[in-house]
Write a protein that holds these residues in place. Structure first.
Motif, PDB file in Angstrom:
ATOM      1  N   ASN A 195      22.913 -10.813 144.415  1.00 47.27           N
ATOM      2  CA  ASN A 195      21.704  -9.992 144.244  1.00 47.27           C
ATOM      3  C   ASN A 195      22.038  -8.673 143.562  1.00 47.27           C
ATOM      4  O   ASN A 195      21.306  -8.223 142.679  1.00 47.27           O
ATOM      5  N   ALA A 196      23.141  -8.046 143.964  1.00 51.68           N
ATOM      6  CA  ALA A 196      23.548  -6.787 143.343  1.00 51.68           C
ATOM      7  C   ALA A 196      23.884  -7.001 141.869  1.00 51.68           C
ATOM      8  O   ALA A 196      23.510  -6.186 141.006  1.00 51.68           O
ATOM      9  N   GLU A 248      27.638 -12.539 152.338  1.00 55.90           N
ATOM     10  CA  GLU A 248      28.266 -11.578 151.438  1.00 55.90           C
ATOM     11  C   GLU A 248      28.104 -12.023 149.986  1.00 55.90           C
ATOM     12  O   GLU A 248      27.801 -11.214 149.096  1.00 55.90           O
ATOM     13  N   ALA A 249      28.284 -13.313 149.731  1.00 57.89           N
ATOM     14  CA  ALA A 249      28.136 -13.845 148.380  1.00 57.89           C
ATOM     15  C   ALA A 249      26.706 -13.658 147.885  1.00 57.89           C
ATOM     16  O   ALA A 249      26.479 -13.292 146.723  1.00 57.89           O
ATOM     17  N   GLU A 296      17.155 -15.958 128.867  1.00 55.94           N
ATOM     18  CA  GLU A 296      17.869 -14.716 129.179  1.00 55.94           C
ATOM     19  C   GLU A 296      18.062 -14.560 130.680  1.00 55.94           C
ATOM     20  O   GLU A 296      19.124 -14.160 131.147  1.00 55.94           O
ATOM     21  N   THR A 297      17.031 -14.905 131.457  1.00 55.41           N
ATOM     22  CA  THR A 297      17.137 -14.826 132.915  1.00 55.41           C
ATOM     23  C   THR A 297      18.202 -15.790 133.426  1.00 55.41           C
ATOM     24  O   THR A 297      19.001 -15.442 134.298  1.00 55.41           O
ATOM     25  N   LYS A 298      18.227 -16.980 132.866  1.00 49.77           N
ATOM     26  CA  LYS A 298      19.227 -17.968 133.270  1.00 49.77           C
ATOM     27  C   LYS A 298      20.628 -17.486 132.931  1.00 49.77           C
ATOM     28  O   LYS A 298      21.546 -17.606 133.745  1.00 49.77           O
ATOM     29  N   ALA A 299      20.795 -16.901 131.746  1.00 52.60           N
ATOM     30  CA  ALA A 299      22.104 -16.383 131.344  1.00 52.60           C
ATOM     31  C   ALA A 299      22.540 -15.247 132.265  1.00 52.60           C
ATOM     32  O   ALA A 299      23.711 -15.164 132.659  1.00 52.60           O
ATOM     33  N   ALA A 300      21.598 -14.366 132.626  1.00 49.48           N
ATOM     34  CA  ALA A 300      21.918 -13.256 133.533  1.00 49.48           C
ATOM     35  C   ALA A 300      22.328 -13.788 134.900  1.00 49.48           C
ATOM     36  O   ALA A 300      23.279 -13.283 135.519  1.00 49.48           O
ATOM     37  N   ALA A 301      21.639 -14.818 135.375  1.00 51.14           N
ATOM     38  CA  ALA A 301      21.976 -15.411 136.667  1.00 51.14           C
ATOM     39  C   ALA A 301      23.363 -16.049 136.624  1.00 51.14           C
ATOM     40  O   ALA A 301      24.133 -15.949 137.581  1.00 51.14           O
TER      41      ALA A 301
END
Length: 104
Positions: A91-92, A85-86, A65-70
């Motif tokens: 992070n946001a 900026e990227a 799930e963390t990998k998918a979110a990233a």
């Protein structure tokens, strides 16, 4: 290359050459700063090195799930952005993904 065996590793523990080098680097760094090196942090490091990872499926699901979110967060970044900026945008986006919670 020097052959590493249990007699030549830190405290005779069954460590790989990389693990032994990491332990010795930690000790040198602590000694250089005049800090005690035989700490609970070192014990935790050794315990982590010597115990195999658990087969807990919930950890695997959380990591997936963390990998998918990233990946979703990274997809929202424009390649033409400046690196700083990227990074801020990523992070946001990761914070937004974390607030949404796991996908079901």
């Amino acid at each position: 290359m020097v052959d590493i065996d249990a007699k030549s590793t830190f405290r005779g523990l069954p460590l790989t050459a990389e693990q032994d080098a990491e332990v010795r680097h930690y000790i040198r760094k602590k000694k250089r700063h005049g800090a005690p090196w035989d700490t609970p942090e070192l014990e935790a490091m050794l315990k982590d090195m010597l115990e195999p990872p658990s087969d807990d499926e919930s950890l695997g699901a959380a990591a997936d799930e963390t990998k998918a979110a990233a990946e979703r967060a990274t997809a929202s970044i424009d390649e033409a952005m400046e690196p700083i900026e990227a990074s801020e945008e990523r992070n946001a986006a990761m914070e937004t993904e974390a607030m949404r919670g796991p996908k079901r």
